[in-house]
Enzyme design. Structure first.
Site, PDB file in Angstrom:
ATOM      1  N   HIS A  74      34.445  29.951  46.623  1.00 58.26           N
ATOM      2  CA  HIS A  74      33.239  31.514  47.542  1.00 58.26           C
ATOM      3  C   HIS A  74      33.630  31.664  48.957  1.00 58.26           C
ATOM      4  O   HIS A  74      32.551  31.611  49.525  1.00 58.26           O
ATOM      5  CB  HIS A  74      32.097  31.392  46.837  1.00 58.26           C
ATOM      6  N   ASP A 131      42.331  34.297  44.369  1.00 54.61           N
ATOM      7  CA  ASP A 131      43.485  34.762  42.417  1.00 54.61           C
ATOM      8  C   ASP A 131      44.695  35.239  43.077  1.00 54.61           C
ATOM      9  O   ASP A 131      45.728  34.405  42.282  1.00 54.61           O
ATOM     10  CB  ASP A 131      42.888  34.819  41.484  1.00 54.61           C
ATOM     11  N   SER A 149      49.750  42.359  23.365  1.00 51.54           N
ATOM     12  CA  SER A 149      48.461  40.690  23.648  1.00 51.54           C
ATOM     13  C   SER A 149      49.250  40.486  22.254  1.00 51.54           C
ATOM     14  O   SER A 149      48.613  39.819  21.109  1.00 51.54           O
ATOM     15  CB  SER A 149      47.191  41.363  24.061  1.00 51.54           C
TER      16      SER A 149
END
Ligand code: GLA
Length: 387
Positions: free
Chosen positions: A36, A172, A69
């Site tokens: 964070h 990320d 997918s």
């Protein structure tokens, strides 16, 4: 070859017959420390792990994208140069990336594609960033376009912020695009300068424990933490009269002097972030100096701060950390990723891995009736074409 790549080839052949032109693998990630902190212009220290999303694609001539997918047993289809709207399903990550290429003024060609992966979904290991980076790199390849890894990461983050609607930071996507095998990535989220730090110390493993609790409520709680940080930085700027753009610009001493300017909750949130930014810097120095005990100690401090001040842990994650800390040969353990559920990351001496697995299987299951999944990881390269 990576078995997920083989699976993608097979799924492509079944879905569209023939072979894909392009195969891209993009990894998930585990954050070793620096949690964070990315949206506070701080430091993070993640590694890409040997769990991937693979995008297998072939051009088609009618300007449509058809994406299957395997995990969702579902297919989406849309015009690559037409206006796109989110539909609140798995396809939004891919569509959001296409939308960002549109905004850059690129006229894209259509494609048939499959997405296959083994990054667990909802476990805090960044399966969504891996999808964005796999699709992004695949589109570059299909269209003969060029873009740097950092720019592709920023494109993926914009897709997630603006199309999917999650206000995530850059960590990320950045590590999924830019990691190097055998290294963790020390990233300064203010200017995106980074250093690849070797994880080559013999006999040390990164072990991830999945609590089996999927992250409920994450998006709203995540956005709520972000607002507290922004609120803290604004109030600190007003109170000190200094040029404070983000919590990176605040020290713990300043926070202490001007604590009256903040609400009790915002104060605790800020204390976590400011201490964690400092801890991450220190942890990287310790790792470079080969001091794994020191690094592990900072992982423990990070966990406590996320649990008590930032309040993004949970009883299962706390238990996983507690169990790991009791196993001799575990240097450090903490929860990783956005929080509330998901995984812990453990830095473990090789010969202690079995003991850690055994301790988890007996104690965690007994106390929670949940089965922990353990992944013994290798640090791998960021997104790359495998064909
Ligand atoms: C999620 C976000 C990242 C980062 C972490 C917490 O993974 O996507 O940007 O903020 O949480 O460190």
């Amino acid at each position: 070859m990576n078995p997920i790549v083989v699976q993608a080839q097979v799924a492509f052949e079944q879905g569209f017959s023939g072979e894909p032109d392009v195969l891209v693998q993009a990894p998930g990630r585990v954050n070793l420390i620096g949690e964070h902190t990315d949206y506070n212009a701080g430091f993070v220290f993640p590694a890409a792990i040997d769990r991937w999303v693979v995008f297998a694609a072939r051009k088609r001539e009618d300007g449509r994208a058809v994406i299957r997918s395997v995990a969702h047993e579902d297919e989406i289809s849309f015009g690559v140069n037409e206006p796109l709207e989110p539909e609140k399903n798995w396809g939004d990550y891919a569509k959001g990336v296409v939308r960002e290429f549109q905004k850059l003024g690129e006229s894209l060609g259509g494609f048939d594609a499959v997405l296959v992966g083994d990054v667990p979904v909802g476990a805090g290991l960044s399966s969504s960033a891996a999808v964005e980076m796999a699709v992004g790199k695949g589109i570059l390849e299909l269209n003969g376009l060029d873009m740097s890894g950092p720019d592709l990461a920023l494109l993926g983050q914009r897709a997630e912020n603006q199309f999917v609607g999650v206000n995530c930071g850059i960590m990320d996507q950045f590590v999924s695009a830019n990691a190097r095998a055998g290294h963790a990535l020390f990233l300064d989220c203010r200017d995106l300068s980074f250093e690849q730090v070797p994880l080559t110390k013999e006999g040390v493993r990164i072990v991830i424990c999945n609590s089996g609790v999927t992250r409920g409520l994450t998006n709203s709680a995540y956005n709520d933490r972000r607002s507290s940080c922004e609120n803290g930085a604004e109030h600190m700027a007003l109170a000190t009269g200094q040029d404070i753009q983000a919590l990176r610009d605040v020290t713990l001493d300043m926070l202490d002097v001007y604590r009256g300017a903040l609400s009790e909750t915002v104060l605790r949130r800020c204390r976590h972030v400011i201490a964690e930014i400092e801890r991450t810097r220190k942890a990287v120095d310790l790792l470079k100096a080969g001091d794994l005990e020191g690094f592990g100690g900072l992982m423990a401090d990070s966990h406590a701060s996320l649990r008590d001040d930032y309040e993004v842990s949970g009883k299962e994650l706390d238990l996983l950390v507690e169990i790991a800390q009791d196993v001799p040969g575990v240097y450090g353990a903490r929860r990783t990723g956005a929080g509330f559920g998901g995984c812990t990351v453990n830095l473990v001496r090789e010969e202690a891995v079995e003991d850690l697995v055994a301790a988890m299987e007996s104690r965690y299951e007994k106390e929670t009736h949940l089965k922990p999944e353990m992944y013994i990881c290798t640090a791998v390269n960021g997104a790359e074409c495998v064909q």
